[in-house]
Motif scaffolding. Structure first.
Motif, PDB file in Angstrom:
ATOM      1  N   VAL A 148      -1.636  50.449  12.414  1.00  0.00           N
ATOM      2  CA  VAL A 148      -0.811  49.247  12.344  1.00  0.00           C
ATOM      3  C   VAL A 148       0.214  49.228  13.476  1.00  0.00           C
ATOM      4  O   VAL A 148       0.565  50.273  14.027  1.00  0.00           O
ATOM      5  CB  VAL A 148      -0.094  49.117  10.979  1.00  0.00           C
ATOM      6  CG1 VAL A 148      -1.101  48.910   9.857  1.00  0.00           C
ATOM      7  CG2 VAL A 148       0.760  50.331  10.702  1.00  0.00           C
ATOM      8  N   ILE A 149       0.660  48.036  13.788  1.00  0.00           N
ATOM      9  CA  ILE A 149       1.672  47.836  14.813  1.00  0.00           C
ATOM     10  C   ILE A 149       2.525  46.654  14.365  1.00  0.00           C
ATOM     11  O   ILE A 149       2.003  45.680  13.812  1.00  0.00           O
ATOM     12  CB  ILE A 149       1.021  47.584  16.200  1.00  0.00           C
ATOM     13  CG1 ILE A 149       2.072  47.564  17.293  1.00  0.00           C
ATOM     14  CG2 ILE A 149       0.187  46.330  16.207  1.00  0.00           C
ATOM     15  CD1 ILE A 149       1.480  47.585  18.706  1.00  0.00           C
ATOM     16  N   SER A 150       3.811  46.751  14.584  1.00  0.00           N
ATOM     17  CA  SER A 150       4.690  45.638  14.215  1.00  0.00           C
ATOM     18  C   SER A 150       4.504  44.489  15.202  1.00  0.00           C
ATOM     19  O   SER A 150       4.093  44.690  16.348  1.00  0.00           O
ATOM     20  CB  SER A 150       6.150  46.091  14.215  1.00  0.00           C
ATOM     21  OG  SER A 150       6.593  46.334  15.547  1.00  0.00           O
ATOM     22  N   ASP A 151       4.823  43.303  14.751  1.00  0.00           N
ATOM     23  CA  ASP A 151       4.735  42.129  15.615  1.00  0.00           C
ATOM     24  C   ASP A 151       5.655  42.304  16.824  1.00  0.00           C
ATOM     25  O   ASP A 151       5.256  41.995  17.953  1.00  0.00           O
ATOM     26  CB  ASP A 151       5.120  40.873  14.832  1.00  0.00           C
ATOM     27  CG  ASP A 151       5.078  39.618  15.677  1.00  0.00           C
ATOM     28  OD1 ASP A 151       3.977  39.241  16.111  1.00  0.00           O
ATOM     29  OD2 ASP A 151       6.154  39.031  15.909  1.00  0.00           O
ATOM     30  N   LYS A 152       6.828  42.827  16.613  1.00  0.00           N
ATOM     31  CA  LYS A 152       7.798  43.012  17.699  1.00  0.00           C
ATOM     32  C   LYS A 152       7.246  43.972  18.762  1.00  0.00           C
ATOM     33  O   LYS A 152       7.312  43.695  19.958  1.00  0.00           O
ATOM     34  CB  LYS A 152       9.113  43.555  17.133  1.00  0.00           C
ATOM     35  CG  LYS A 152      10.198  43.719  18.153  1.00  0.00           C
ATOM     36  CD  LYS A 152      11.488  44.211  17.498  1.00  0.00           C
ATOM     37  CE  LYS A 152      12.587  44.383  18.532  1.00  0.00           C
ATOM     38  NZ  LYS A 152      13.836  44.816  17.908  1.00  0.00           N
ATOM     39  N   ARG A 153       6.681  45.085  18.318  1.00  0.00           N
ATOM     40  CA  ARG A 153       6.131  46.058  19.268  1.00  0.00           C
ATOM     41  C   ARG A 153       4.902  45.489  19.981  1.00  0.00           C
ATOM     42  O   ARG A 153       4.708  45.686  21.177  1.00  0.00           O
ATOM     43  CB  ARG A 153       5.785  47.363  18.565  1.00  0.00           C
ATOM     44  CG  ARG A 153       5.294  48.419  19.537  1.00  0.00           C
ATOM     45  CD  ARG A 153       5.374  49.812  18.968  1.00  0.00           C
ATOM     46  NE  ARG A 153       5.115  50.764  20.038  1.00  0.00           N
ATOM     47  CZ  ARG A 153       4.167  51.672  20.001  1.00  0.00           C
ATOM     48  NH1 ARG A 153       3.410  51.807  18.930  1.00  0.00           N
ATOM     49  NH2 ARG A 153       3.978  52.480  21.017  1.00  0.00           N
ATOM     50  N   ALA A 154       4.062  44.788  19.242  1.00  0.00           N
ATOM     51  CA  ALA A 154       2.868  44.180  19.844  1.00  0.00           C
ATOM     52  C   ALA A 154       3.273  43.206  20.950  1.00  0.00           C
ATOM     53  O   ALA A 154       2.713  43.229  22.049  1.00  0.00           O
ATOM     54  CB  ALA A 154       2.042  43.466  18.784  1.00  0.00           C
ATOM     55  N   ARG A 155       4.250  42.380  20.675  1.00  0.00           N
ATOM     56  CA  ARG A 155       4.717  41.413  21.668  1.00  0.00           C
ATOM     57  C   ARG A 155       5.295  42.112  22.896  1.00  0.00           C
ATOM     58  O   ARG A 155       5.026  41.719  24.032  1.00  0.00           O
ATOM     59  CB  ARG A 155       5.758  40.478  21.060  1.00  0.00           C
ATOM     60  CG  ARG A 155       5.184  39.497  20.079  1.00  0.00           C
ATOM     61  CD  ARG A 155       6.260  38.605  19.446  1.00  0.00           C
ATOM     62  NE  ARG A 155       5.651  37.704  18.501  1.00  0.00           N
ATOM     63  CZ  ARG A 155       4.973  36.607  18.832  1.00  0.00           C
ATOM     64  NH1 ARG A 155       4.843  36.287  20.103  1.00  0.00           N
ATOM     65  NH2 ARG A 155       4.428  35.839  17.914  1.00  0.00           N
ATOM     66  N   ARG A 156       6.072  43.154  22.661  1.00  0.00           N
ATOM     67  CA  ARG A 156       6.666  43.901  23.774  1.00  0.00           C
ATOM     68  C   ARG A 156       5.585  44.543  24.644  1.00  0.00           C
ATOM     69  O   ARG A 156       5.615  44.458  25.871  1.00  0.00           O
ATOM     70  CB  ARG A 156       7.638  44.954  23.244  1.00  0.00           C
ATOM     71  CG  ARG A 156       8.417  45.676  24.330  1.00  0.00           C
ATOM     72  CD  ARG A 156       9.456  46.642  23.779  1.00  0.00           C
ATOM     73  NE  ARG A 156       8.824  47.773  23.126  1.00  0.00           N
ATOM     74  CZ  ARG A 156       8.911  48.066  21.823  1.00  0.00           C
ATOM     75  NH1 ARG A 156       9.620  47.315  21.015  1.00  0.00           N
ATOM     76  NH2 ARG A 156       8.287  49.109  21.330  1.00  0.00           N
TER      77      ARG A 156
END
Length: 178
Positions: A148-156
């Motif tokens: 899993v990956i958070s939306d914030k980290r994915a966007r970054r």
């Protein structure tokens, strides 16, 4: 010139539905692997990162008695075929150049040979890179699809990768004044 960025893809509802289903962390990791492989092989990093990011967009969820069945998936899945169709349609809708959209879709189609009859295909360098990027991130029994990956980290991470691709495509990087 880039018509569509990784962030454009990420923000689309189709990507959110289908790439999340197959593992957003895996897709982003594969896109990074593809970027580095493309740079080493003198392959267009824009096409490579997009194809690697979208390579599993065609996954179906294989369940038996309410539980994921890896063997059922391995035996019956043809996600690369569905994925090539979805990727092409998505890219065209977002305004990707048709030639690039076709190349990306073909790389998605040929990122695995698990559904093909025994034999060998001659892959293009782009297609080979996408297959290698996927292999580099694989885990036993499909575990890579469940990270899993958070939306914030994915966007970054995708913004950073978009910047790397832009830099790699820019023939004359800006020089700082001394």
């Amino acid at each position: 010139m880039r018509y569509v960025t990784l962030m454009d893809l990420y923000n689309h509802r189709i990507t959110q539905k289908y790439v999340n289903r197959s593992g957003m962390a895996h897709a982003i990791s594969c896109a990074y692997h593809a970027f580095h492989l493309a740079k080493q092989s003198n392959v267009n990093p824009d096409l490579a990162t997009k194809a690697a990011f979208l390579h599993d967009i065609g996954h179906y969820t294989w369940y038996r008695d309410g539980k994921w069945d890896y063997e059922l998936y391995r035996t019956n899945d043809i996600h690369a075929i569905k994925g090539a169709e979805r990727a092409h349609k998505l890219l065209i809708r977002l305004g990707e150049h048709p030639v690039a959209a076709k190349e990306i879709a073909l790389a998605v189609l040929l990122h695995t040979d698990s559904y093909l009859p025994t034999g060998s295909l001659e892959l293009t360098p782009l297609q080979r890179i996408v297959a290698l990027a996927d292999e580099q991130d694989e885990e036993p029994k499909g575990g890579h699809h469940y990270r899993v990956i958070s939306d914030k980290r994915a966007r970054r991470m995708l913004t950073q990768l978009d910047n790397l691709v832009n830099e790699a495509l820019d023939p004359l990087p800006l020089q700082k004044d001394s």
